[in-house]
Design a protein around this motif. Structure first.
Motif, short mmCIF file in Angstrom:
data_model
loop_
_atom_site.label_atom_id
_atom_site.label_comp_id
_atom_site.label_asym_id
_atom_site.label_seq_id
_atom_site.Cartn_x
_atom_site.Cartn_y
_atom_site.Cartn_z
N LYS A 22 61.33 34.03 28.26
CA LYS A 22 62.46 34.89 28.66
C LYS A 22 62.69 35.99 27.61
O LYS A 22 63.01 37.13 27.95
CB LYS A 22 63.73 34.03 28.86
CG LYS A 22 63.58 33.12 30.08
CD LYS A 22 64.77 32.22 30.33
CE LYS A 22 64.51 31.41 31.62
NZ LYS A 22 65.57 30.44 31.91
N LYS A 55 44.18 41.89 48.06
CA LYS A 55 45.47 41.20 48.24
C LYS A 55 46.07 41.55 49.60
O LYS A 55 46.53 40.67 50.33
CB LYS A 55 46.45 41.61 47.14
CG LYS A 55 46.08 41.13 45.75
CD LYS A 55 47.24 41.33 44.77
CE LYS A 55 47.30 42.74 44.22
NZ LYS A 55 48.32 42.87 43.14
N GLY A 79 59.29 41.71 40.95
CA GLY A 79 58.92 42.75 39.98
C GLY A 79 59.38 44.11 40.50
O GLY A 79 60.28 44.19 41.33
N GLN A 84 53.67 43.68 48.35
CA GLN A 84 53.47 42.29 48.79
C GLN A 84 54.18 41.97 50.09
O GLN A 84 54.02 40.90 50.65
CB GLN A 84 53.89 41.31 47.69
CG GLN A 84 55.36 41.30 47.30
CD GLN A 84 55.71 42.30 46.22
OE1 GLN A 84 55.00 43.28 45.98
NE2 GLN A 84 56.85 42.09 45.56
N LEU A 101 64.56 40.27 36.11
CA LEU A 101 65.03 41.40 35.30
C LEU A 101 65.77 42.44 36.13
O LEU A 101 65.28 42.89 37.18
CB LEU A 101 63.83 42.07 34.60
CG LEU A 101 63.03 41.19 33.63
CD1 LEU A 101 61.79 41.94 33.14
CD2 LEU A 101 63.90 40.76 32.44
N ASN A 104 63.81 45.61 36.96
CA ASN A 104 62.94 45.55 38.14
C ASN A 104 63.75 45.64 39.43
O ASN A 104 63.36 46.35 40.37
CB ASN A 104 62.11 44.26 38.11
CG ASN A 104 60.98 44.34 37.09
OD1 ASN A 104 60.47 45.42 36.82
ND2 ASN A 104 60.60 43.21 36.54
N SER A 178 53.91 36.75 44.38
CA SER A 178 52.65 37.30 43.87
C SER A 178 52.71 37.40 42.34
O SER A 178 53.57 38.06 41.78
CB SER A 178 52.35 38.66 44.50
OG SER A 178 53.41 39.53 44.28
N ALA A 213 47.02 34.76 39.35
CA ALA A 213 45.88 35.06 38.48
C ALA A 213 45.19 33.76 38.08
O ALA A 213 45.86 32.75 37.84
CB ALA A 213 46.37 35.78 37.23
N GLU A 216 43.98 33.20 33.28
CA GLU A 216 44.58 34.28 32.49
C GLU A 216 45.38 33.64 31.36
O GLU A 216 46.12 32.68 31.58
CB GLU A 216 45.53 35.09 33.38
CG GLU A 216 46.30 36.15 32.65
CD GLU A 216 47.35 36.82 33.53
OE1 GLU A 216 48.11 36.11 34.22
OE2 GLU A 216 47.40 38.06 33.54
N1 LIG Z 1 62.02 32.91 34.94
C1 LIG Z 1 61.62 33.78 35.87
N2 LIG Z 1 61.85 33.52 37.18
C2 LIG Z 1 61.45 34.41 38.14
N3 LIG Z 1 60.78 35.57 37.87
C3 LIG Z 1 60.54 35.83 36.57
C4 LIG Z 1 60.93 34.98 35.52
N4 LIG Z 1 60.54 35.55 34.35
C5 LIG Z 1 59.93 36.70 34.66
N5 LIG Z 1 59.93 36.89 35.99
C6 LIG Z 1 59.40 38.04 36.75
O1 LIG Z 1 58.12 37.69 37.28
C7 LIG Z 1 57.43 38.90 37.60
C8 LIG Z 1 55.94 38.67 37.39
N6 LIG Z 1 55.17 39.87 37.81
C9 LIG Z 1 54.28 40.35 36.81
C10 LIG Z 1 53.04 39.50 36.49
C11 LIG Z 1 51.81 39.99 37.15
C12 LIG Z 1 50.72 40.58 36.26
C13 LIG Z 1 50.18 39.69 35.19
N7 LIG Z 1 49.14 38.80 35.64
C14 LIG Z 1 47.97 39.47 36.18
C15 LIG Z 1 48.32 40.58 37.08
C16 LIG Z 1 49.62 41.09 37.13
C17 LIG Z 1 49.94 42.14 38.00
C18 LIG Z 1 48.95 42.69 38.82
C19 LIG Z 1 47.66 42.19 38.75
CL1 LIG Z 1 46.43 42.88 39.76
C20 LIG Z 1 47.34 41.14 37.91
CL2 LIG Z 1 45.73 40.53 37.90
C21 LIG Z 1 54.84 39.96 39.22
C22 LIG Z 1 55.46 41.18 39.80
C23 LIG Z 1 55.07 41.46 41.26
N8 LIG Z 1 55.38 40.32 42.14
C24 LIG Z 1 53.61 41.86 41.40
O2 LIG Z 1 52.96 41.30 42.31
O3 LIG Z 1 53.17 42.74 40.66
C25 LIG Z 1 58.04 39.98 36.68
O4 LIG Z 1 58.59 40.99 37.49
C26 LIG Z 1 59.14 39.24 35.89
O5 LIG Z 1 60.33 40.00 35.72
#
Ligand SMILES: Nc1ncnc2c1ncn2[C@@H]1O[C@H](CN(CCC[C@H]2CNCc3c2ccc(Cl)c3Cl)CC[C@H](N)C(=O)O)[C@@H](O)[C@H]1O
Length: 278
Positions: A22, A55, A79, A84, A101, A104, A178, A213, A216
């Motif tokens: 966090k 995706k 995010g 999605q 956040l 976001n 996602s 992912a 990772e």
């Molecule tokens: N306790 C919590 N509870 C709930 N939600 C929380 C918490 N803590 C943090 N979050 C929130 O999770 C969200 C995670 N978020 C980023 C990670 C993805 C990233 C890293 N991994 C590989 C990869 C990524 C993105 C694209 C590709 Cl191609 C790849 Cl490969 C997904 C956003 C959106 N869904 C997306 O698809 O881009 C973020 O917005 C936090 O604010």
């Protein structure tokens, strides 16, 4: 062996706990994040082996099968992105977006209200229209998506009541998530616990469409800011879903071509799973 050692090195110097995660997320910068992951090559619609087209085709197919429908769909850990939900909005009239956040949630609200200088999702909208092949235009698709999204609220998947203090009028017929669980969990135990927490939001016989992912161990959330994440594989994700009372309908994996490894994370592959809650 080398990659394992690299994983452990990347993670070794970081304290990993839910509280630490966090703290790390306070440095999350939506604009940088979108630039790292949602422009070419990772969002290149001229290539079927680009991450975003893969995706979107998984999500399109999942809804096209016709067994995923209802009224309320919750997007977990949205995010600053809306891609999605491009197929989901054709099948659900009450979509609730969620994120940990405020920055976001604010980014999403600005797009919903059509405010200037938000991220340009046009190519994503156009691609979704092409997949559906109904000749709909991207402005129509954008309008339908904006109409379906009724709320953008806080969430914490590590809380037994993830949407507290928001109370759901009815359980969701479908959850979409996602890249959330593995990106916010410090270890496999908290990944599993978070999945259990999310199960309280979903009706029996509801579907969970999850993208994540594979293998990772860290990713960049802002310039120069890496956060540690828990490496998961297909076997773990399948076993965890089953142990949380889901039946696996579809499990698909994608291996990143070399040029998709742009230095913002050490993702090896991506999974798409369509699961049904018993
Ligand atoms: N306790 C919590 N509870 C709930 N939600 C929380 C918490 N803590 C943090 N979050 C929130 O999770 C969200 C995670 N978020 C980023 C990670 C993805 C990233 C890293 N991994 C590989 C990869 C990524 C993105 C694209 C590709 Cl191609 C790849 Cl490969 C997904 C956003 C959106 N869904 C997306 O698809 O881009 C973020 O917005 C936090 O604010």
């Amino acid at each position: 062996m080398r990659s394992q050692r690299r994983h452990s090195m990347e993670r070794a110097d970081k304290e990993v706990s839910v509280a630490a995660m966090k703290e790390y997320y306070k440095q999350f910068d939506p604009r940088s994040y979108l630039r790292y992951n949602y422009i070419p090559p990772r969002a290149d619609f001229t290539r079927t082996d680009s991450i975003v087209p893969w995706k979107l085709s998984c999500l399109h197919r999942a809804f096209q099968e016709g067994d995923v429908h209802g009224r309320t769909l919750i997007d977990i850990g949205s995010g600053p992105t809306i891609y999605q939900l491009l197929s989901a909005c054709e099948h659900f009239s009450n979509i609730i977006m969620t994120d940990f956040l405020e920055v976001n949630r604010q980014e999403i609200r600005r797009w919903l209200h059509g405010e200037p200088d938000t991220f340009d999702w046009t190519a994503f909208l156009q691609h979704a229209c092409e997949l559906e092949g109904k000749g709909c235009s991207w402005p129509e698709k954008a309008k339908r998506l904006r109409t379906a999204i009724h709320d953008v609220i806080p969430i914490d998947v590590h809380s037994p009541n993830p949407l507290h203090p928001y109370s759901l009028p009815e359980l969701a017929d479908c959850l979409v998530s996602s890249f959330c669980l593995e990106a916010v969990s410090p270890d496999r135990t908290s990944f599993q616990k978070a999945l259990t927490n999310l199960g309280t939001l979903l009706k029996p016989n509801g579907h969970f469409l999850m993208i994540g992912a594979l293998d990772e161990s860290y990713y960049q959330v802002a310039d120069g800011v890496h956060i540690p994440v828990v490496p998961v594989d297909q076997e773990f994700v399948s076993a965890t879903l089953k142990s949380c009372g889901y039946e696996i309908c579809t499990f698909q994996c994608y291996t990143l071509p070399q040029d998709m490894k742009v230095g913002v994370d050490d993702v090896a592959g991506i999974f798409f799973v369509k699961a049904k809650k018993k």
